[in-house]
Design an enzyme around this catalytic site. Structure first.
Site, short mmCIF file in Angstrom:
data_model
loop_
_atom_site.label_atom_id
_atom_site.label_comp_id
_atom_site.label_asym_id
_atom_site.label_seq_id
_atom_site.Cartn_x
_atom_site.Cartn_y
_atom_site.Cartn_z
N ARG A 87 -16.48 34.20 40.99
CA ARG A 87 -17.80 33.75 41.45
C ARG A 87 -18.92 34.02 40.46
NH1 ARG A 87 -15.01 34.19 45.66
NH2 ARG A 87 -14.13 35.86 44.45
N THR A 88 -18.98 35.26 39.98
CA THR A 88 -20.13 35.64 39.15
C THR A 88 -20.11 34.84 37.85
OG1 THR A 88 -20.00 37.83 40.13
CG2 THR A 88 -21.35 37.62 38.17
N LYS A 108 -10.00 44.76 19.03
CA LYS A 108 -9.75 45.19 17.65
C LYS A 108 -10.60 46.39 17.29
CE LYS A 108 -8.91 40.44 16.04
NZ LYS A 108 -9.45 39.41 15.14
N ARG A 118 -20.24 41.29 31.87
CA ARG A 118 -19.57 42.20 32.82
C ARG A 118 -18.62 43.07 32.01
NH1 ARG A 118 -16.66 40.46 38.38
NH2 ARG A 118 -18.84 40.52 39.00
N HIS A 170 -24.78 45.81 40.08
CA HIS A 170 -24.50 44.37 40.05
C HIS A 170 -25.77 43.70 40.58
CE1 HIS A 170 -22.48 40.64 40.13
NE2 HIS A 170 -21.39 40.96 40.79
C1 NCD Z 1 -17.89 42.06 43.43
C2 NCD Z 1 -17.83 42.82 42.11
O1 NCD Z 1 -17.27 42.32 41.13
O2 NCD Z 1 -18.42 43.89 42.09
N1 NCD Z 1 -17.53 40.71 43.29
C3 NCD Z 1 -18.50 39.80 42.95
O3 NCD Z 1 -19.06 39.86 41.87
N2 NCD Z 1 -18.87 38.90 43.86
C4 NCD Z 1 -17.16 42.75 44.53
C5 NCD Z 1 -15.67 42.98 44.38
O4 NCD Z 1 -15.07 42.63 43.37
O5 NCD Z 1 -15.10 43.51 45.34
#
Ligand code: NCD
Length: 337
Positions: A57-58, A86, A107, A135
């Site tokens: 999703r993100t 590396k 991320r 997040h």
């Molecule tokens: C969340 C995350 O990655 O922190 N997912 C997301 O970005 N929607 C929650 C999760 O992975 O459980």
């Protein structure tokens, strides 16, 4: 806050007026997200989407949001396929990648890594999740969803009653959401987790010193009776030292339609940052809730595009120009919200 050219790393950067502004800009993105109109306002701009942890999703909604504003996306996913494998430092990666991009989403599994990367970057960096820390874009889309879901019953964010359930220790979405709630008034937060996965004290203290009421419990059914929002989360198995340790907690707090009917108020809204763990031994949100009109999880995921479009438009300072570079779409789109 003046968003133009800024990194977005933590909810702590924001004041309440910033949140209201982000939500206002997100609202203005609806025609574009629904493909009623298209805009080329970011034509020529490149998003570097750097995801060193699993993401659906993100990653995709940051990319889609940038595309919907007319920009292009370049991606790196996973450690193995990047130069970090590396031995390249975050500093070097940031210096290099910021030469190829106009904005970067990142991320990374390590807490603080995105902030460290941002320090060396020559372009704005948006935090797509740094380990168990924060997040922020998820918290913004969560709160935007809460606001919209409650609007129909005349409720506001001030006075909100919310239960956060599951892995509150490692769940970065609930950490950022807690910080965000500190900007509002008179919120009642019911924290439901195994004791070992309790919300870190730092967040509880911040909520209490903002004047909010916080209760902690390990019992689901007695905690979901008087809330507007049930916010369920997945056991963050990737943060445990072994899968067996995560097994101890999976499936502890399962919400299904019969529990919902028995214990929740009739209009309680069900949320989850997703992915929900649908394996039989977990199943924190049962699929028998799928027809429940108060299950907001997919509306919540859709809202990610609006919030991320708003963040890009603000950070790249084009909010006032989106309309000018817009036009009707030429293809059929029967898309609804
Ligand atoms: C969340 C995350 O990655 O922190 N997912 C997301 O970005 N929607 C929650 C999760 O992975 O459980």
């Amino acid at each position: 806050m003046n968003f133009a050219g800024e990194h977005i790393i933590s909810i702590e950067q924001f004041e309440r007026s910033d949140i209201e502004r982000i939500f206002e800009v997100a609202d203005s993105m609806v025609p574009f997200a629904l493909r009623a109109r298209a805009t080329r306002v970011l034509e020529g701009a490149i998003l570097g989407n750097m995801f060193f942890e699993p993401s659906t999703r993100t990653r995709v909604s940051f990319g889609a949001a940038f595309n919907l504003l007319g920009g292009s996306v370049r991606e790196t996913t996973g450690f193995k396929t990047s130069a970090i494998a590396k031995g390249e430092s975050l500093y070097d990666s940031a210096r290099v990648l910021s030469g190829y991009s106009d904005v970067i989403c990142m991320r990374h599994p390590k807490e603080g890594s995105v902030a460290e990367f941002a320090k060396a970057s020559r372009v704005p960096v948006l935090n797509g999740g740094d380990g168990a820390n924060e997040h922020p874009s998820q918290a913004l889309l969560d709160l935007y969803t809460i606001k919209n879901e409650l609007a129909s019953s005349g409720k506001r964010l001030d006075g909100l009653r919310i239960a956060m359930i599951g892995d509150l220790k490692f769940g970065r979405t609930v950490h950022s959401l807690s910080k965000l709630l500190c900007l509002f008034n008179n919120v009642h937060i019911s924290l439901v987790s195994p004791q070992e996965l309790a919300m870190p004290q730092l967040y509880v203290d911040q909520l209490r010193s903002s004047g909010h009421t916080v209760t902690c419990s390990s019992d689901l059914t007695s905690s979901i009776g008087n809330v507007d929002i049930v916010y369920s989360t997945r056991v963050q198995e990737e943060r445990f030292s072994s899968p067996e340790e995560a097994d101890l907690y999976r499936g502890r707090f399962r919400l299904n339609q019969s529990i919902y009917t028995k214990y929740c108020e009739p209009n309680t809204v069900i949320m989850h940052p997703l992915p929900r763990d649908s394996r039989a031994d977990a199943n924190e949100l049962d699929s028998d809730l799928n027809q429940n009109p108060n299950l907001a999880i997919f509306r919540q995921a859709d809202n990610g595009v609006l919030i991320r479009m708003a963040l890009f438009a603000m950070v790249l300072d084009v909010v006032g120009k989106v309309e000018k570079y817009s036009h009707e779409v030429t293809w059929y789109s029967g898309r609804t919200r």
